[in-house]
Scaffold this active site. Structure first.
Site, PDB file in Angstrom:
ATOM      1  N   ALA A  64       0.875  -1.176   0.000  1.00 55.99           N
ATOM      2  CA  ALA A  64       0.000   0.000   0.000  1.00 55.99           C
ATOM      3  C   ALA A  64       0.908   1.221   0.000  1.00 55.99           C
ATOM      4  O   ALA A  64       2.076   1.145   0.403  1.00 55.99           O
ATOM      5  CB  ALA A  64      -0.897  -0.023   1.222  1.00 55.99           C
ATOM      6  N   GLY A 109       0.714  -4.981   0.964  1.00 55.23           N
ATOM      7  CA  GLY A 109      -0.523  -5.067   0.185  1.00 55.23           C
ATOM      8  C   GLY A 109      -0.343  -5.807  -1.140  1.00 55.23           C
ATOM      9  O   GLY A 109      -1.314  -6.317  -1.696  1.00 55.23           O
ATOM     10  N   GLU A 112      -0.674  -9.370  -0.231  1.00 52.11           N
ATOM     11  CA  GLU A 112      -2.094  -9.569   0.087  1.00 52.11           C
ATOM     12  C   GLU A 112      -2.950  -9.608  -1.182  1.00 52.11           C
ATOM     13  O   GLU A 112      -3.911 -10.379  -1.267  1.00 52.11           O
ATOM     14  CB  GLU A 112      -2.566  -8.455   1.037  1.00 52.11           C
ATOM     15  CG  GLU A 112      -1.907  -8.581   2.404  1.00 52.11           C
ATOM     16  CD  GLU A 112      -2.130  -7.364   3.294  1.00 52.11           C
ATOM     17  OE1 GLU A 112      -1.665  -6.266   2.913  1.00 52.11           O
ATOM     18  OE2 GLU A 112      -2.760  -7.490   4.343  1.00 52.11           O
ATOM     19  N   GLU A 132       4.849  -5.035   7.293  1.00 47.44           N
ATOM     20  CA  GLU A 132       4.077  -3.975   7.965  1.00 47.44           C
ATOM     21  C   GLU A 132       4.547  -3.660   9.386  1.00 47.44           C
ATOM     22  O   GLU A 132       4.561  -2.500   9.789  1.00 47.44           O
ATOM     23  CB  GLU A 132       2.585  -4.336   7.999  1.00 47.44           C
ATOM     24  CG  GLU A 132       1.877  -4.157   6.672  1.00 47.44           C
ATOM     25  CD  GLU A 132       1.895  -5.394   5.802  1.00 47.44           C
ATOM     26  OE1 GLU A 132       2.700  -6.316   6.066  1.00 47.44           O
ATOM     27  OE2 GLU A 132       1.095  -5.445   4.854  1.00 47.44           O
TER      28      GLU A 132
HETATM   29  N1  CO8 Z   1       4.552   3.137  -0.873  1.00 52.69           N
HETATM   30  C1  CO8 Z   1       4.934   4.297  -1.445  1.00 52.69           C
HETATM   31  N2  CO8 Z   1       6.004   4.418  -2.248  1.00 52.69           N
HETATM   32  C2  CO8 Z   1       6.741   3.316  -2.465  1.00 52.69           C
HETATM   33  C3  CO8 Z   1       6.412   2.063  -1.893  1.00 52.69           C
HETATM   34  C4  CO8 Z   1       5.262   2.010  -1.073  1.00 52.69           C
HETATM   35  N3  CO8 Z   1       4.836   0.861  -0.521  1.00 52.69           N
HETATM   36  N4  CO8 Z   1       7.331   1.170  -2.281  1.00 52.69           N
HETATM   37  C5  CO8 Z   1       8.198   1.813  -3.067  1.00 52.69           C
HETATM   38  N5  CO8 Z   1       7.854   3.110  -3.179  1.00 52.69           N
HETATM   39  C6  CO8 Z   1       8.517   4.153  -3.946  1.00 52.69           C
HETATM   40  C7  CO8 Z   1       9.774   4.639  -3.248  1.00 52.69           C
HETATM   41  O1  CO8 Z   1       9.452   5.582  -2.251  1.00 52.69           O
HETATM   42  C8  CO8 Z   1      10.542   5.225  -4.395  1.00 52.69           C
HETATM   43  O2  CO8 Z   1      10.013   6.496  -4.677  1.00 52.69           O
HETATM   44  P1  CO8 Z   1      10.992   7.727  -5.083  1.00 52.69           P
HETATM   45  O3  CO8 Z   1      11.651   7.289  -6.364  1.00 52.69           O
HETATM   46  O4  CO8 Z   1      10.051   8.868  -5.264  1.00 52.69           O
HETATM   47  O5  CO8 Z   1      11.957   7.870  -3.966  1.00 52.69           O
HETATM   48  C9  CO8 Z   1      10.203   4.316  -5.554  1.00 52.69           C
HETATM   49  O6  CO8 Z   1       9.000   3.643  -5.172  1.00 52.69           O
HETATM   50  C10 CO8 Z   1      11.263   3.282  -5.836  1.00 52.69           C
HETATM   51  O7  CO8 Z   1      11.517   2.586  -4.629  1.00 52.69           O
HETATM   52  P2  CO8 Z   1      12.989   2.415  -3.989  1.00 52.69           P
HETATM   53  O8  CO8 Z   1      13.872   3.537  -4.423  1.00 52.69           O
HETATM   54  O9  CO8 Z   1      12.817   2.202  -2.532  1.00 52.69           O
HETATM   55  O10 CO8 Z   1      13.451   1.082  -4.727  1.00 52.69           O
HETATM   56  P3  CO8 Z   1      14.483   0.013  -4.175  1.00 52.69           P
HETATM   57  O11 CO8 Z   1      14.772  -0.901  -5.301  1.00 52.69           O
HETATM   58  O12 CO8 Z   1      15.626   0.666  -3.499  1.00 52.69           O
HETATM   59  O13 CO8 Z   1      13.660  -0.800  -3.059  1.00 52.69           O
HETATM   60  C11 CO8 Z   1      11.752  -1.928  -2.122  1.00 52.69           C
HETATM   61  C12 CO8 Z   1      12.552  -1.563  -3.410  1.00 52.69           C
HETATM   62  C13 CO8 Z   1      12.577  -2.882  -1.269  1.00 52.69           C
HETATM   63  C14 CO8 Z   1      10.474  -2.604  -2.574  1.00 52.69           C
HETATM   64  C15 CO8 Z   1      11.444  -0.639  -1.333  1.00 52.69           C
HETATM   65  O14 CO8 Z   1      10.865   0.311  -2.210  1.00 52.69           O
HETATM   66  C16 CO8 Z   1      10.490  -0.849  -0.184  1.00 52.69           C
HETATM   67  O15 CO8 Z   1      10.913  -1.353   0.847  1.00 52.69           O
HETATM   68  N6  CO8 Z   1       9.225  -0.443  -0.351  1.00 52.69           N
HETATM   69  C17 CO8 Z   1       8.238  -0.530   0.691  1.00 52.69           C
HETATM   70  C18 CO8 Z   1       7.802  -1.951   0.891  1.00 52.69           C
HETATM   71  C19 CO8 Z   1       6.815  -2.026   2.008  1.00 52.69           C
HETATM   72  O16 CO8 Z   1       7.121  -1.794   3.162  1.00 52.69           O
HETATM   73  N7  CO8 Z   1       5.565  -2.377   1.667  1.00 52.69           N
HETATM   74  C20 CO8 Z   1       4.513  -2.526   2.617  1.00 52.69           C
HETATM   75  C21 CO8 Z   1       3.790  -1.246   2.747  1.00 52.69           C
HETATM   76  S1  CO8 Z   1       2.596  -1.353   4.038  1.00 52.69           S
HETATM   77  C22 CO8 Z   1       1.309  -2.160   3.356  1.00 52.69           C
HETATM   78  O17 CO8 Z   1       1.327  -2.581   2.240  1.00 52.69           O
HETATM   79  C23 CO8 Z   1       0.141  -2.338   4.253  1.00 52.69           C
HETATM   80  C24 CO8 Z   1      -1.057  -2.936   3.537  1.00 52.69           C
HETATM   81  C25 CO8 Z   1      -2.271  -2.826   4.415  1.00 52.69           C
HETATM   82  C26 CO8 Z   1      -2.668  -1.413   4.575  1.00 52.69           C
HETATM   83  C27 CO8 Z   1      -3.666  -1.239   5.624  1.00 52.69           C
HETATM   84  C28 CO8 Z   1      -4.267   0.144   5.622  1.00 52.69           C
HETATM   85  C29 CO8 Z   1      -4.205   0.831   6.864  1.00 52.69           C
END
Ligand code: CO8
Length: 258
Positions: A64, A109, A112, A132
């Site tokens: 998400a 997400g 999920e 998360e």
């Molecule tokens: N949300 C927003 N932006 C994201 C997300 C995300 N989940 N994942 C990646 N991005 C963005 C980064 O911020 C980045 O943006 P920018 O270029 O503007 O800086 C761009 O995508 C590229 O990402 P990275 O530079 O981080 O790429 P890497 O190759 O270095 O890393 C990863 C890739 C490992 C996937 C890394 O991006 C990461 O860890 N992302 C987050 C993963 C994560 O924690 N996901 C879980 C999120 S929580 C969730 O899903 C909860 C679901 C239930 C919600 C319930 C509602 C309340």
């Protein structure tokens, strides 16, 4: 027309690609809204299978949208979680089977979303996880519900409590995905399975999906009775008559979905 979804139609198979590669296809409210609209209008007469994938070669869905969630309070968080959960439930209960073609990160997400699909296949570079708790939240798009059902309580708890991602081969080993293929073969593999499904009697496939989903939450007696009801229903279809006739005449049936 959608801003964040690409929709493709290949014969009786529809492909929905989440198209926000700059943020690794992270799910925000707008994307969830478009998915909802698409599923609401999905033509179950015309299509016999749906494939869900993410744009690019790096990510299926990286979760998400964290920037959208960061400022939320408890009620807003609940609303956002419910929104995602409702859309994913629509996928899970769509009358036609849904295949997740996981082409990279399936985190939070994203994992999920894949779990709300009937079948998951992934590319060799795929990574699955529920990170998360490292963000101060729990899986909120039904991950605590579906992960344990798919891989068992012990493995689900480890994945969710540690937040550690696993690679494709480990996902295969624990039964989170059905198959792992090279990235270049992923869509071909998804289409192969989708076409196998599409060649079968659609009302029967749909009834089988309803049975498997519904009976999971029933006790054995109730579940057996539910299946029996659906089994009887199959004999009211033209497809059953034609399918069995074709078998007995050593021919092939082109099912009409009637
Ligand atoms: N949300 C927003 N932006 C994201 C997300 C995300 N989940 N994942 C990646 N991005 C963005 C980064 O911020 C980045 O943006 P920018 O270029 O503007 O800086 C761009 O995508 C590229 O990402 P990275 O530079 O981080 O790429 P890497 O190759 O270095 O890393 C990863 C890739 C490992 C996937 C890394 O991006 C990461 O860890 N992302 C987050 C993963 C994560 O924690 N996901 C879980 C999120 S929580 C969730 O899903 C909860 C679901 C239930 C919600 C319930 C509602 C309340």
């Amino acid at each position: 027309m959608f801003e964040y979804l690409k929709i493709e139609e290949r014969g009786m198979v529809a492909i929905m690609t989440i198209n926000a590669p700059k943020s690794l296809n992270a799910l925000n409210s707008a994307i969830l809204g478009e998915m909802d609209d698409y599923l609401e209008e999905f033509d179950t007469q015309r299509f016999r299978c749906l494939i869900v994938t993410g744009e690019g070669e790096k990510s299926f869905v990286a979760g998400a949208d964290i920037s959208e969630m960061a400022p939320l309070g408890p009620e807003q968080g609940k609303t956002f979680g419910r929104r995602g959960a409702e859309v994913f439930r629509k996928l899970e209960t769509l009358p036609v089977p849904v295949i997740a073609a996981v082409n990279g990160f399936a985190l939070g997400g994203g994992c999920e979303l894949a779990m709300a699909c009937d079948i998951r296949i992934c590319s060799e570079n795929a990574k699955f996880g529920q990170p998360e708790v490292g963000l101060g939240i729990i899986p909120g798009f039904s991950g605590t519900v579906r992960l344990a059902r798919l891989v068992g309580m012990g493995m689900a708890k480890q994945l969710i409590y540690t937040g550690k991602a696993i690679k494709a081969d480990e996902a295969l080993r624990i039964g989170l995905v059905n198959a792992v293929v090279p990235q270049t073969e992923l869509m071909d593999k998804a289409m192969e399975i989708a076409n196998q499904i599409a060649a079968n009697a659609p009302l029967a496939v749909s009834a089988a999906k309803l049975c498997i989903n519904t009976e999971y939450d029933m006790d054995a007696e109730e579940a057996i009775a539910f299946e029996n009801q659906a089994f009887g229903m199959c004999f009211s279809t033209e497809d059953q008559k034609q399918g069995m006739k074709a078998f007995l005449e050593k021919g092939k049936c082109e099912f009409q979905g009637k």
